[in-house]
Write an enzyme that holds these catalytic residues in place. Sequence first.
Site, PDB file in Angstrom:
ATOM      1  N   ASP A  87     116.334  24.811  57.022  1.00 38.57           N
ATOM      2  CA  ASP A  87     115.265  23.800  57.035  1.00 38.57           C
ATOM      3  C   ASP A  87     115.183  23.034  58.346  1.00 38.57           C
ATOM      4  O   ASP A  87     114.220  22.291  58.559  1.00 38.57           O
ATOM      5  CB  ASP A  87     115.543  22.733  55.960  1.00 38.57           C
ATOM      6  CG  ASP A  87     115.159  23.194  54.580  1.00 38.57           C
ATOM      7  OD1 ASP A  87     114.504  24.240  54.477  1.00 38.57           O
ATOM      8  OD2 ASP A  87     115.524  22.495  53.619  1.00 38.57           O
ATOM      9  N   LYS A 138     111.415  15.229  53.110  1.00 44.36           N
ATOM     10  CA  LYS A 138     110.314  16.195  52.932  1.00 44.36           C
ATOM     11  C   LYS A 138     110.147  16.472  51.445  1.00 44.36           C
ATOM     12  O   LYS A 138     111.075  16.275  50.659  1.00 44.36           O
ATOM     13  CB  LYS A 138     110.597  17.504  53.672  1.00 44.36           C
ATOM     14  CG  LYS A 138     111.919  18.205  53.292  1.00 44.36           C
ATOM     15  CD  LYS A 138     111.798  19.401  52.383  1.00 44.36           C
ATOM     16  CE  LYS A 138     113.111  20.128  52.197  1.00 44.36           C
ATOM     17  NZ  LYS A 138     113.263  20.932  51.007  1.00 44.36           N
TER      18      LYS A 138
END
Length: 299
Positions: free
Chosen positions: A140, A12
């Site tokens: 996350d 990401k």
Amino acid sequence: MITAAGVLAPAKVNLFLHVVGRRADGYHLLDSLVVFADIGDRVEASLSDIPSLVVGGPEANAVADLGDDNLVLRAARLYIDAASGAGAAALSLDKQLPTASGIGGGSSDAAATLRGLLALWGRRLPHARLSALAASLGSDVPFFLGPGSALATGRGEIVTPLPPARHSFQVVLVVPEVRVSTAWTYAHYVIPKSRLTGWKRVVNLLQLRSEVIAGTKFKLKFFNDLEGVVLSRVPAVREALHALRVSGAAQAQMSGSGAALFALPAPSLPPKDLASRMRCRFSQVYVARSVRAGSRPCR
Ligand code: C5P
């Protein structure tokens, strides 16, 4: 029932990361705009009577010492305890991307494990239960369970997916040869007193969100509150950012808590050419495409 499932654990990048506060337990509250990149590790799970994990790939050594603390194993244990009837699985992790870089790493591997085991055992856990399991593994991890581009708030675990973007975009990722722990970066961050800048950031975030969805060229600057912490203390990251800027990046910024950097090349410079320039000095350079939400990358 299927007997094996393979899931990509994508990287990401945080296009925008604003720290908006600090909780009593020390966790920082965020407003962050995060997108998947179409590169990553890979987790495979297959039915087995005996639980096991085999780690391979170019970055396998970086997780060799973790033993039972490996997030893949922790995620598997949590899932098997929570989903009644799920048994053992033989797991393999193909570790392609550097760890402790702010691009996902262990968090993405953990989410891929949860997804792989769900596919394997077909035991549907309610989404809220799965997200709670994921959040207990790391702030996350819930984001990586989702479809891609999202606003992440709370300590990062509250995920609001964006509508699918019209177009994807390419970034050049550079991971300097230094590892920065998430806890270390946050521990050094000091929240500024002025709330005025906070409002400006909210407006910037919403504009950037629209640009991601529209898939137009970015007019807005990316932003990361944590960047200053790392740039001021880790020369290798400072040098890599400088190298990106002088090599033709239109925008370059640190992702997450560091140390990875990502860049958009100037319009006249193909991403692969910016990457080639960076490879003269840095060994871990990748060209990746953002993933339009709703079309999870698979490899
Ligand atoms: O949640 P995760 O395990 O990834 O966080 C690692 C550490 O990073 C936490 O223990 C905390 O010190 C710090 N952190 C934080 N605020 C966040 C996320 C992480 O302070 N939003």
